[in-house]
Design an enzyme around this catalytic site. Structure first.
Site, PDB file in Angstrom:
ATOM      1  N   LYS A 106       3.537   7.268  48.507  1.00 46.29           N
ATOM      2  CA  LYS A 106       3.147   7.561  47.128  1.00 46.29           C
ATOM      3  C   LYS A 106       2.317   8.845  47.031  1.00 46.29           C
ATOM      4  O   LYS A 106       2.196   9.416  45.952  1.00 46.29           O
ATOM      5  CB  LYS A 106       2.402   6.384  46.523  1.00 46.29           C
TER       6      LYS A 106
HETATM    7  C1  LIG Z   1       5.133   1.380  46.379  1.00 47.56           C
HETATM    8  C2  LIG Z   1       5.572   0.990  47.744  1.00 47.56           C
HETATM    9  C3  LIG Z   1       6.886   0.518  48.000  1.00 47.56           C
HETATM   10  C4  LIG Z   1       7.907   0.317  46.901  1.00 47.56           C
HETATM   11  O1  LIG Z   1       8.346   1.531  46.371  1.00 47.56           O
HETATM   12  P1  LIG Z   1       9.139   1.558  44.983  1.00 47.56           P
HETATM   13  O2  LIG Z   1       9.351   2.998  44.695  1.00 47.56           O
HETATM   14  O3  LIG Z   1       8.233   0.890  43.982  1.00 47.56           O
HETATM   15  O4  LIG Z   1      10.394   0.796  45.172  1.00 47.56           O
HETATM   16  C5  LIG Z   1       7.249   0.223  49.308  1.00 47.56           C
HETATM   17  N1  LIG Z   1       6.362   0.348  50.311  1.00 47.56           N
HETATM   18  C6  LIG Z   1       5.097   0.776  50.107  1.00 47.56           C
HETATM   19  C7  LIG Z   1       4.172   0.850  51.261  1.00 47.56           C
HETATM   20  C8  LIG Z   1       4.658   1.113  48.825  1.00 47.56           C
HETATM   21  O5  LIG Z   1       3.400   1.532  48.639  1.00 47.56           O
END
Ligand SMILES: *Cc1c(COP(=O)(O)O)cnc(C)c1O
Length: 435
Positions: A106
């Site tokens: 993210k």
């Molecule tokens: C947010 C997140 C996900 C999921 O990602 P999406 O884009 O919401 O499908 C998977 N793994 C981790 C560690 C995350 O922080």
């Protein structure tokens, strides 16, 4: 390039407006009106491009209201850490997306959005206030993106006692222009307070307010960069390229679909989900039936109503058969996840986090079921295992090495403003603290 609302294709706005709004007036998500293809020679020469140059080539297809020099600067500031592809076996590799400040993928979206907003708002007279309600993880990625950005203050609202200790340290130790508000309530209370603040005309007089919501198109777009970056690092590009994506809100997977639409030769996407299997059921039955989320060990994927589903069906014009052609999906429980962490360690001497473990299982199942061997299978490792050390250390019976950038926040003192969940109290605390 204009961006339309997934609720109504007639509603179209320029990129800047889509970014500043976050969500369309009718509640829809923004999507690009068209998806241009990257030129042949880009793919032919891709190994000569740096990660940042790849980002620039992709971004300029969609962003036409920022000059080239500024756009390059935004991308260079946002894509400031690598995404290495690590080989586990002949046909399985891991794309490590955790080299950013908060150790999760993210960071890419959050840093890009932060740099973009800083650019768009630099001539604003009023100070900008970014309000973020967080259940733990996203908040620190966003806060890090805006850290020390001039003219911008970030208020993070999190539910007191409802986030992990690591998350709380990450949220409350940055200081400078980042302010943490510890709300005596649950995540929904935090979200309600943020919504109310956005409609508060008194606050609007003092600040120009923006959210940095995960559905913002500016968080999605940079996530497509690393699909190209993965392909770049693959040795034999003639083999089918299969990407397994641990999924919750399906933003990461949607970014992959955009990359594919830009011409990236992806043979198949594998959507890896935990017990939250709404998308799995959709591919089976053709019906999308959101349900309450259930708690699992891969908790960043505990989503019962994936927000980016609207984008996926819009991209494929509701054609479930086409979606089935592009995406295969499988769901795994916690027990299988723990066994997978162990298996990956024993077979490949590699430590995956619980999200990557689900990604591993889904790729393995896909390869077994299709009988494919000669492929470039890539698992997106969405978080560093140290973020989930309580789980990982227990299965592996060893201590995961904690990277410096994570351990550093444990040495700093937590600073938060505690407030009760009624709006008047929160607003009083907010104004007192940040003005
Ligand atoms: C947010 C997140 C996900 C999921 O990602 P999406 O884009 O919401 O499908 C998977 N793994 C981790 C560690 C995350 O922080």
């Amino acid at each position: 390039m204009k961006f339309y609302s997934t609720n109504n294709k007639q509603i179209q706005v320029p990129f800047r407006e889509a970014v500043l709004k976050g969500i369309a007036d009718d509640g829809g998500l923004f999507m690009p009106n068209e998806i241009p293809k990257l030129p042949e020679n880009f793919f032919h020469d891709i190994e000569k491009y740096s990660f940042q140059e790849i980002g620039f080539e992709v971004a300029k297809l969609f962003i036409d209201d920022i000059n080239e020099v500024d756009l390059r600067t935004i991308i260079n500031n946002a894509i400031s850490f690598p995404a290495p592809l690590v080989k586990l076996s002949e046909n399985i590799s891991i794309l490590e997306l955790f080299h950013g400040p908060t150790l999760a993928f993210k960071d890419f979206g959050a840093k890009f959005l932060a740099n973009l907003l800083t650019h768009y708002l630099k001539d604003e007279k009023k100070e900008t206030l970014i309000l973020v309600a967080t259940s733990g993880d996203t908040g620190s990625a966003v806060a890090n993106g805006f850290y020390e950005k001039e003219g911008i203050k970030v208020a993070l609202l999190y539910p007191s006692g409802k986030v992990s200790r690591t998350q709380e340290q990450q949220l409350t130790t940055l200081g400078k222009n980042i302010f943490a508000f510890e709300i005596d309530g649950v995540f929904d209370d935090c979200q309600r307070l943020v919504k109310q603040a956005f409609h508060d005309s008194e606050l609007k007089n003092i600040f120009s307010m923006t959210s940095a919501n995960s559905i913002n198109i500016a968080r999605l777009l940079p996530q497509s960069f690393y699909y190209f970056e993965a392909y770049k690092q693959v040795k034999d590009k003639s083999l089918p390229f299969v990407v397994s994506v641990p999924s919750g809100n399906f933003g990461n997977l949607t970014a992959g679909l955009l990359a594919q639409a830009m011409g990236l030769p992806v043979h198949k996407f594998v959507a890896a989900v935990n017990a939250n299997d709404v998308f799995f059921n959709y591919l089976q039955s053709g019906r999308f039936e959101p349900k309450p989320s259930v708690l699992t060990l891969s908790n960043a994927m505990d989503v019962g109503n994936p927000s980016n589903f609207a984008r996926i069906i819009s991209l494929f014009e509701n054609d479930v058969n086409l979606i089935r052609k592009r995406i295969s999906c499988s769901s795994f429980n916690d027990e299988q996840t723990l066994l997978a962490i162990k298996e990956v360690k024993e077979k490949y001497r590699y430590t995956v986090d619980p999200h990557g473990a689900v990604g591993y299982l889904a790729l393995k199942k896909y390869l077994q079921e299709t009988g494919q061997e000669d492929v470039n299978g890539v698992i997106l490792e969405t978080a560093h295992p140290a973020k989930f050390s309580e789980i990982v250390d227990k299965v592996l019976e060893e201590k995961t090495v904690i990277p410096e950038r994570l351990s550093a926040c444990f040495e700093k003192e937590k600073v938060s403003v505690k407030t009760i969940k009624d709006y008047a109290s929160f607003k009083e605390a907010l104004v007192r603290t940040i003005s």
